[in-house]
Design a protein around this motif. Structure first.
Motif, PDB file in Angstrom:
ATOM      1  N   ASN A  53      18.680  10.845  12.130  1.00  0.00           N
ATOM      2  CA  ASN A  53      17.897  11.943  12.529  1.00  0.00           C
ATOM      3  C   ASN A  53      16.648  11.423  13.271  1.00  0.00           C
ATOM      4  O   ASN A  53      16.058  12.339  13.782  1.00  0.00           O
ATOM      5  CB  ASN A  53      17.440  12.706  11.124  1.00  0.00           C
ATOM      6  N   VAL A  54      16.123  10.249  12.905  1.00  0.00           N
ATOM      7  CA  VAL A  54      14.828   9.922  13.203  1.00  0.00           C
ATOM      8  C   VAL A  54      14.723   8.593  13.970  1.00  0.00           C
ATOM      9  O   VAL A  54      15.738   7.634  13.681  1.00  0.00           O
ATOM     10  CB  VAL A  54      13.811   9.833  12.340  1.00  0.00           C
ATOM     11  N   ILE A  55      13.767   8.278  14.675  1.00  0.00           N
ATOM     12  CA  ILE A  55      13.480   6.910  15.402  1.00  0.00           C
ATOM     13  C   ILE A  55      12.073   6.546  14.633  1.00  0.00           C
ATOM     14  O   ILE A  55      11.331   7.242  14.452  1.00  0.00           O
ATOM     15  CB  ILE A  55      13.274   6.906  16.775  1.00  0.00           C
ATOM     16  N   TYR A  66       2.735   2.472  20.284  1.00  0.00           N
ATOM     17  CA  TYR A  66       3.619   2.780  19.421  1.00  0.00           C
ATOM     18  C   TYR A  66       4.843   1.975  19.799  1.00  0.00           C
ATOM     19  O   TYR A  66       5.113   2.071  21.276  1.00  0.00           O
ATOM     20  CB  TYR A  66       4.345   4.075  18.996  1.00  0.00           C
ATOM     21  N   VAL A  67       5.552   1.139  18.967  1.00  0.00           N
ATOM     22  CA  VAL A  67       6.755   0.306  19.069  1.00  0.00           C
ATOM     23  C   VAL A  67       7.689   0.840  18.397  1.00  0.00           C
ATOM     24  O   VAL A  67       7.639   1.031  17.285  1.00  0.00           O
ATOM     25  CB  VAL A  67       6.368  -1.266  18.836  1.00  0.00           C
ATOM     26  N   THR A  68       8.786   0.999  19.333  1.00  0.00           N
ATOM     27  CA  THR A  68      10.192   1.410  18.458  1.00  0.00           C
ATOM     28  C   THR A  68      10.844   0.589  17.738  1.00  0.00           C
ATOM     29  O   THR A  68      10.900  -0.659  18.202  1.00  0.00           O
ATOM     30  CB  THR A  68      11.187   2.163  19.499  1.00  0.00           C
ATOM     31  N   LEU A  69      11.237   0.548  16.748  1.00  0.00           N
ATOM     32  CA  LEU A  69      12.087  -0.270  15.751  1.00  0.00           C
ATOM     33  C   LEU A  69      13.637   0.045  15.993  1.00  0.00           C
ATOM     34  O   LEU A  69      14.097   1.109  15.422  1.00  0.00           O
ATOM     35  CB  LEU A  69      11.580  -0.095  14.249  1.00  0.00           C
ATOM     36  N   LYS A  96      11.828  12.703  15.268  1.00  0.00           N
ATOM     37  CA  LYS A  96      13.420  13.183  15.346  1.00  0.00           C
ATOM     38  C   LYS A  96      13.863  12.925  16.673  1.00  0.00           C
ATOM     39  O   LYS A  96      12.857  12.881  17.782  1.00  0.00           O
ATOM     40  CB  LYS A  96      13.148  14.627  15.048  1.00  0.00           C
ATOM     41  N   LYS A  97      15.007  12.741  16.638  1.00  0.00           N
ATOM     42  CA  LYS A  97      15.678  11.950  17.787  1.00  0.00           C
ATOM     43  C   LYS A  97      15.417  13.185  18.858  1.00  0.00           C
ATOM     44  O   LYS A  97      15.395  12.718  20.263  1.00  0.00           O
ATOM     45  CB  LYS A  97      17.006  11.561  17.623  1.00  0.00           C
ATOM     46  N   ASP A  98      15.688  14.279  18.752  1.00  0.00           N
ATOM     47  CA  ASP A  98      15.749  15.397  19.674  1.00  0.00           C
ATOM     48  C   ASP A  98      14.286  15.521  20.075  1.00  0.00           C
ATOM     49  O   ASP A  98      14.208  16.238  21.222  1.00  0.00           O
ATOM     50  CB  ASP A  98      16.343  16.713  19.195  1.00  0.00           C
ATOM     51  N   GLN A  99      13.267  15.213  19.651  1.00  0.00           N
ATOM     52  CA  GLN A  99      11.810  15.205  20.165  1.00  0.00           C
ATOM     53  C   GLN A  99      11.470  14.074  20.868  1.00  0.00           C
ATOM     54  O   GLN A  99      10.399  14.055  21.195  1.00  0.00           O
ATOM     55  CB  GLN A  99      11.115  15.644  18.847  1.00  0.00           C
ATOM     56  N   MET A 100      12.196  13.112  21.120  1.00  0.00           N
ATOM     57  CA  MET A 100      11.696  11.986  21.682  1.00  0.00           C
ATOM     58  C   MET A 100      11.439  11.821  22.985  1.00  0.00           C
ATOM     59  O   MET A 100      10.790  11.122  23.759  1.00  0.00           O
ATOM     60  CB  MET A 100      12.654  10.671  21.374  1.00  0.00           C
ATOM     61  N   VAL A 105       8.409   5.659  24.071  1.00  0.00           N
ATOM     62  CA  VAL A 105       9.809   4.729  23.984  1.00  0.00           C
ATOM     63  C   VAL A 105      10.008   3.778  25.184  1.00  0.00           C
ATOM     64  O   VAL A 105      11.253   3.647  25.576  1.00  0.00           O
ATOM     65  CB  VAL A 105      11.243   5.690  23.673  1.00  0.00           C
ATOM     66  N   ASN A 106       8.943   3.329  25.798  1.00  0.00           N
ATOM     67  CA  ASN A 106       9.052   2.430  26.836  1.00  0.00           C
ATOM     68  C   ASN A 106       9.935   1.078  26.360  1.00  0.00           C
ATOM     69  O   ASN A 106       9.456   0.480  25.462  1.00  0.00           O
ATOM     70  CB  ASN A 106       7.760   1.827  27.181  1.00  0.00           C
ATOM     71  N   MET A 107      11.004   0.642  26.993  1.00  0.00           N
ATOM     72  CA  MET A 107      11.931  -0.188  26.795  1.00  0.00           C
ATOM     73  C   MET A 107      11.963  -1.436  27.735  1.00  0.00           C
ATOM     74  O   MET A 107      12.602  -2.159  27.723  1.00  0.00           O
ATOM     75  CB  MET A 107      13.431   0.210  26.492  1.00  0.00           C
TER      76      MET A 107
END
Length: 138
Positions: A53-55, A66-69, A96-100, A105-107
């Motif tokens: 459901n979430v990141i 923010y850093v994504t895990l 929530k994944k649908d709100q990203m 979320v810079n990779m």
């Protein structure tokens, strides 16, 4: 907080605060947690917080970004960074994944400035840990 396991290695526990849907969930985060253990700990507080459901993201204190895990190494890097900076609270958020879409979320690979900053943090951490170790031996 520090705990020592039977093998002689030190485990550090951080206080984690995770924001999700205008709520703040407080948890304990051990420096040896995997990403799944982090999700399970948060899931005990709120069932909606799951990998499906979430990141999960944490606030990098030296950059205010923010850093994504995404994997276990990201969790280890998060706790290592907080250890280097001698911080005991880890600020996180679950999105929530649908709100990203509009979130950070810079990779991309890290900039030269960030690589230099990370190297300096590693040197400070190594120096701090040797100073702490020396003072403990006295």
């Amino acid at each position: 907080m520090e705990t020592v396991s039977g093998s002689g290695s030190s485990n550090f526990t951080f206080l984690g605060s995770c924001e999700y849907k205008d709520e703040l969930y407080m948890i304990s985060i051990c420096n040896v947690f995997s990403l799944m253990e982090l999700f399970l700990t948060l899931g005990r507080k709120c069932e909606e917080i799951s990998p499906q459901n979430v990141i999960l993201q944490y606030l990098a204190p030296h950059r205010k970004l923010y850093v994504t895990l995404n994997e276990d190494d990201d969790v280890r890097n998060m706790t290592h960074l907080h250890t280097c900076m001698i911080l005991t609270i880890i600020d996180m958020r679950a999105v929530k994944k649908d709100q990203m879409g509009g979130r950070n979320v810079n990779m991309k690979s890290p900039s030269l400035e960030r690589q230099i900053s990370d190297a300096a943090c590693t040197r400070r951490c190594t120096r701090s840990m040797s100073i702490i170790g020396t003072s403990l031996l006295r």
